[in-house]
Write a protein that holds these residues in place. Structure first.
Motif, PDB file in Angstrom:
ATOM      1  N   VAL A  95       0.856  -1.093   0.092  1.00  0.00           N
ATOM      2  CA  VAL A  95      -0.263  -0.679  -0.192  1.00  0.00           C
ATOM      3  C   VAL A  95       1.406   0.935   0.183  1.00  0.00           C
ATOM      4  O   VAL A  95       1.631   1.051   0.494  1.00  0.00           O
ATOM      5  N   LEU A  96       0.665   2.076  -1.400  1.00  0.00           N
ATOM      6  CA  LEU A  96       1.335   3.194  -1.336  1.00  0.00           C
ATOM      7  C   LEU A  96       0.570   4.527  -0.990  1.00  0.00           C
ATOM      8  O   LEU A  96      -0.344   4.467  -1.529  1.00  0.00           O
ATOM      9  N   ARG A  97       1.417   6.329  -0.548  1.00  0.00           N
ATOM     10  CA  ARG A  97       0.143   7.240  -0.461  1.00  0.00           C
ATOM     11  C   ARG A  97       0.785   7.948  -1.381  1.00  0.00           C
ATOM     12  O   ARG A  97       2.608   8.355  -1.132  1.00  0.00           O
ATOM     13  N   SER A  98       0.985   8.622  -2.043  1.00  0.00           N
ATOM     14  CA  SER A  98       1.486   9.965  -2.607  1.00  0.00           C
ATOM     15  C   SER A  98       0.158  10.535  -4.130  1.00  0.00           C
ATOM     16  O   SER A  98      -1.017  10.284  -4.028  1.00  0.00           O
ATOM     17  N   VAL A 103       4.271   7.324 -14.232  1.00  0.00           N
ATOM     18  CA  VAL A 103       5.214   6.232 -13.793  1.00  0.00           C
ATOM     19  C   VAL A 103       6.729   7.246 -12.974  1.00  0.00           C
ATOM     20  O   VAL A 103       7.577   7.669 -13.321  1.00  0.00           O
ATOM     21  N   ARG A 104       6.755   6.104 -11.856  1.00  0.00           N
ATOM     22  CA  ARG A 104       7.705   6.526 -11.066  1.00  0.00           C
ATOM     23  C   ARG A 104       8.752   5.254 -10.961  1.00  0.00           C
ATOM     24  O   ARG A 104       8.183   3.873 -10.435  1.00  0.00           O
ATOM     25  N   ASP A 105       9.935   5.387 -10.250  1.00  0.00           N
ATOM     26  CA  ASP A 105      10.782   4.240 -10.714  1.00  0.00           C
ATOM     27  C   ASP A 105      11.435   3.875  -8.988  1.00  0.00           C
ATOM     28  O   ASP A 105      11.292   5.149  -8.661  1.00  0.00           O
ATOM     29  N   ALA A 106      11.092   2.499  -8.470  1.00  0.00           N
ATOM     30  CA  ALA A 106      11.715   2.380  -6.982  1.00  0.00           C
ATOM     31  C   ALA A 106      11.995   1.182  -7.422  1.00  0.00           C
ATOM     32  O   ALA A 106      12.449   0.870  -8.496  1.00  0.00           O
ATOM     33  N   SER A 107      13.356   1.129  -6.009  1.00  0.00           N
ATOM     34  CA  SER A 107      14.046  -0.506  -5.863  1.00  0.00           C
ATOM     35  C   SER A 107      14.340  -1.406  -4.579  1.00  0.00           C
ATOM     36  O   SER A 107      13.759  -0.817  -3.425  1.00  0.00           O
ATOM     37  N   ILE A 108      14.490  -2.295  -5.041  1.00  0.00           N
ATOM     38  CA  ILE A 108      14.638  -3.160  -4.175  1.00  0.00           C
ATOM     39  C   ILE A 108      15.887  -3.779  -3.682  1.00  0.00           C
ATOM     40  O   ILE A 108      16.512  -4.606  -4.566  1.00  0.00           O
ATOM     41  N   CYS A 109      17.192  -3.819  -3.330  1.00  0.00           N
ATOM     42  CA  CYS A 109      18.094  -4.250  -2.960  1.00  0.00           C
ATOM     43  C   CYS A 109      18.585  -4.895  -1.427  1.00  0.00           C
ATOM     44  O   CYS A 109      18.982  -4.293  -0.409  1.00  0.00           O
ATOM     45  N   ALA A 110      18.646  -6.114  -1.712  1.00  0.00           N
ATOM     46  CA  ALA A 110      18.644  -6.660   0.049  1.00  0.00           C
ATOM     47  C   ALA A 110      19.459  -7.993  -0.409  1.00  0.00           C
ATOM     48  O   ALA A 110      19.463  -9.219  -1.132  1.00  0.00           O
ATOM     49  N   ARG A 111      20.134  -8.992   1.066  1.00  0.00           N
ATOM     50  CA  ARG A 111      21.152  -9.609   0.810  1.00  0.00           C
ATOM     51  C   ARG A 111      20.985 -10.684   1.947  1.00  0.00           C
ATOM     52  O   ARG A 111      20.472 -10.126   3.444  1.00  0.00           O
ATOM     53  N   GLY A 112      20.537 -11.521   1.306  1.00  0.00           N
ATOM     54  CA  GLY A 112      20.298 -12.950   2.386  1.00  0.00           C
ATOM     55  C   GLY A 112      22.183 -12.868   3.161  1.00  0.00           C
ATOM     56  O   GLY A 112      22.259 -13.187   3.475  1.00  0.00           O
ATOM     57  N   PRO A 113      20.977 -14.476   4.979  1.00  0.00           N
ATOM     58  CA  PRO A 113      19.551 -14.630   4.501  1.00  0.00           C
ATOM     59  C   PRO A 113      18.957 -13.456   5.941  1.00  0.00           C
ATOM     60  O   PRO A 113      19.727 -12.800   6.781  1.00  0.00           O
ATOM     61  N   ARG A 114      17.570 -13.021   5.356  1.00  0.00           N
ATOM     62  CA  ARG A 114      16.665 -12.620   6.211  1.00  0.00           C
ATOM     63  C   ARG A 114      15.645 -12.076   5.430  1.00  0.00           C
ATOM     64  O   ARG A 114      15.538 -12.594   4.297  1.00  0.00           O
ATOM     65  N   TYR A 115      14.300 -11.774   6.591  1.00  0.00           N
ATOM     66  CA  TYR A 115      13.345 -11.341   5.432  1.00  0.00           C
ATOM     67  C   TYR A 115      13.408  -9.956   4.297  1.00  0.00           C
ATOM     68  O   TYR A 115      13.779  -8.922   5.710  1.00  0.00           O
ATOM     69  N   ASP A 120      12.218  -2.035   2.751  1.00  0.00           N
ATOM     70  CA  ASP A 120      13.552  -2.086   2.280  1.00  0.00           C
ATOM     71  C   ASP A 120      12.999  -1.472   0.405  1.00  0.00           C
ATOM     72  O   ASP A 120      14.192  -1.849  -0.097  1.00  0.00           O
ATOM     73  N   ILE A 121      12.303  -0.465   0.107  1.00  0.00           N
ATOM     74  CA  ILE A 121      11.656  -0.694  -0.779  1.00  0.00           C
ATOM     75  C   ILE A 121      12.669   0.446  -0.731  1.00  0.00           C
ATOM     76  O   ILE A 121      12.951   1.445  -0.171  1.00  0.00           O
ATOM     77  N   ILE A 122      13.360   1.215  -1.512  1.00  0.00           N
ATOM     78  CA  ILE A 122      13.731   2.375  -2.326  1.00  0.00           C
ATOM     79  C   ILE A 122      13.261   3.031  -3.150  1.00  0.00           C
ATOM     80  O   ILE A 122      12.850   2.640  -4.228  1.00  0.00           O
ATOM     81  N   SER A 123      11.992   4.416  -2.623  1.00  0.00           N
ATOM     82  CA  SER A 123      11.034   4.540  -3.262  1.00  0.00           C
ATOM     83  C   SER A 123      11.408   6.382  -3.167  1.00  0.00           C
ATOM     84  O   SER A 123      12.220   7.064  -2.760  1.00  0.00           O
ATOM     85  N   PRO A 124      11.089   7.420  -4.484  1.00  0.00           N
ATOM     86  CA  PRO A 124      11.234   8.765  -4.777  1.00  0.00           C
ATOM     87  C   PRO A 124      10.735   9.586  -3.412  1.00  0.00           C
ATOM     88  O   PRO A 124       9.635   8.573  -2.519  1.00  0.00           O
ATOM     89  N   PRO A 125      10.848  10.723  -2.989  1.00  0.00           N
ATOM     90  CA  PRO A 125      10.733  11.279  -1.493  1.00  0.00           C
ATOM     91  C   PRO A 125       9.095  11.626  -2.300  1.00  0.00           C
ATOM     92  O   PRO A 125       8.232  11.096  -1.016  1.00  0.00           O
ATOM     93  N   SER A 126       8.666  11.869  -2.918  1.00  0.00           N
ATOM     94  CA  SER A 126       7.091  11.382  -3.343  1.00  0.00           C
ATOM     95  C   SER A 126       5.848  10.283  -2.949  1.00  0.00           C
ATOM     96  O   SER A 126       5.108  10.793  -3.436  1.00  0.00           O
ATOM     97  N   VAL A 127       6.516   9.367  -2.679  1.00  0.00           N
ATOM     98  CA  VAL A 127       6.061   8.375  -2.190  1.00  0.00           C
ATOM     99  C   VAL A 127       6.225   7.430  -0.814  1.00  0.00           C
ATOM    100  O   VAL A 127       7.603   7.697  -0.452  1.00  0.00           O
ATOM    101  N   GLN A 150       8.338  -0.297 -10.840  1.00  0.00           N
ATOM    102  CA  GLN A 150       7.719   0.954 -11.199  1.00  0.00           C
ATOM    103  C   GLN A 150       6.603   1.544 -10.687  1.00  0.00           C
ATOM    104  O   GLN A 150       5.432   0.143 -10.439  1.00  0.00           O
ATOM    105  N   ILE A 151       5.789   2.294 -10.235  1.00  0.00           N
ATOM    106  CA  ILE A 151       5.653   2.798  -9.725  1.00  0.00           C
ATOM    107  C   ILE A 151       4.010   3.663 -10.236  1.00  0.00           C
ATOM    108  O   ILE A 151       4.706   4.774 -11.123  1.00  0.00           O
ATOM    109  N   LYS A 152       3.180   3.505 -10.140  1.00  0.00           N
ATOM    110  CA  LYS A 152       2.367   4.861 -10.767  1.00  0.00           C
ATOM    111  C   LYS A 152       1.081   4.509 -10.312  1.00  0.00           C
ATOM    112  O   LYS A 152       0.358   4.236  -9.922  1.00  0.00           O
ATOM    113  N   ARG A 153       0.409   6.175 -10.674  1.00  0.00           N
ATOM    114  CA  ARG A 153      -0.975   6.222  -9.629  1.00  0.00           C
ATOM    115  C   ARG A 153      -1.802   6.212 -10.723  1.00  0.00           C
ATOM    116  O   ARG A 153      -1.542   6.975 -12.181  1.00  0.00           O
ATOM    117  N   ASP A 154      -3.089   5.874 -10.490  1.00  0.00           N
ATOM    118  CA  ASP A 154      -4.165   5.351 -11.440  1.00  0.00           C
ATOM    119  C   ASP A 154      -5.776   5.212 -10.767  1.00  0.00           C
ATOM    120  O   ASP A 154      -5.754   5.007  -9.836  1.00  0.00           O
TER     121      ASP A 154
END
Length: 253
Positions: A95-98, A103-115, A120-127, A150-154
């Motif tokens: 669930v996102l709020r913006s 379209v806005r770009d975001a990313s996830i980069c994590a190393r295990g072992p972990r949940y 862990d989502i790296i998103s723009p400040p507006s999201v 990719q994040i989009k408002r619709d």
């Protein structure tokens, strides 16, 4: 109690929130009352508001995910408990709020072992992520999980494309519906010609906005839809002028 207060009020149309609570970060509830209404008006307003709340509201969600190490959507990756398909379903529930458009770009980069969670989502400040504890994947071995998003408002619900991606990019069913449910009920009081109605409206949201904000947004959307009809008389006058200028002969058709 509410009915007595409303009955004693004047004929001026009034509304107020009679109940509000936060059941969780992803579930808000609000109950509103509108009165006094003439017979039949409560149902007219209630049906229109429910349709606007469920179909005309805008929301922000993840619409696409990409990972170069993924051969196809239903594959599994060694060291990750969930399949790729399950990870995509988990991303769909984020669930996102913006107030962004496009379209806005975001990313996830994590190393295990972990949940891996929404935190862990790296998103723009507006999201803004409403619930950072939402689960995405469980890395059981020391491997890297890198996903481009990719994040989009619709508005409404967009089903994903059935075409398999060749570059590890997959569309996600986009449910841009911040209102989970909406109901209305009607209570009548008075006798004979003095009979009046009270409209109760219940709204559940996913936490990206409050029920009060949803009510305001839905009302504004309805007003925008009906504004063109306010100029109908002016349009009719212009049409009559044009019709008088152009007289068609019987053989035109």
């Amino acid at each position: 109690m509410v009915r007595e207060e409303v009955a004693e009020s004047t004929r001026t149309l009034q509304w107020k929130c009679v109940e509000s609570r936060v059941d969780s970060k992803r579930l808000y509830y609000g109950r509103f009352v509108l009165s006094p209404l003439m017979k039949g008006q409560a149902d007219t307003i209630g049906i229109a508001m429910r349709k606007a709340l469920l179909g005309e509201m805008e929301g922000t969600c993840i619409t696409r995910a990409k990972s170069e190490k993924v051969p196809h959507e239903y594959s599994t990756i060694v060291g990750i408990e969930e399949s790729v398909h399950e990870i995509l379903l988990n991303l769909k529930d984020i669930v996102l709020r913006s107030n962004i458009y496009g379209v806005r770009d975001a990313s996830i980069c994590a190393r295990g072992p972990r949940y891996v969670t929404a935190q862990d989502i790296i998103s723009p400040p507006s999201v803004e992520i409403v619930d950072t504890t939402q689960h995405i994947a469980n890395l059981t071995e020391p491997i890297d999980l890198c996903i481009e998003l990719q994040i989009k408002r619709d508005r409404g619900y967009r089903t994903k494309s059935t075409n398999n991606s060749q570059d590890g990019s997959y569309s996600i069913d986009a449910g841009s519906m911040p209102v989970r449910n909406a109901n209305h009920s009607i209570h009548c009081y008075g006798n004979g010609n003095e009979k009046q109605e009270i409209l109760f409206l219940e709204i559940w949201t996913n936490g990206s906005l409050t029920p009060k904000e949803a009510l305001y947004e839905a009302s504004r959307n309805l007003i925008d839809l009906f504004i063109p009809f306010l100029h109908a008389e002016e349009e009719d006058m212009n049409f009559e002028e044009k019709k008088n200028r152009f007289i068609l002969s019987p053989f035109t058709f």
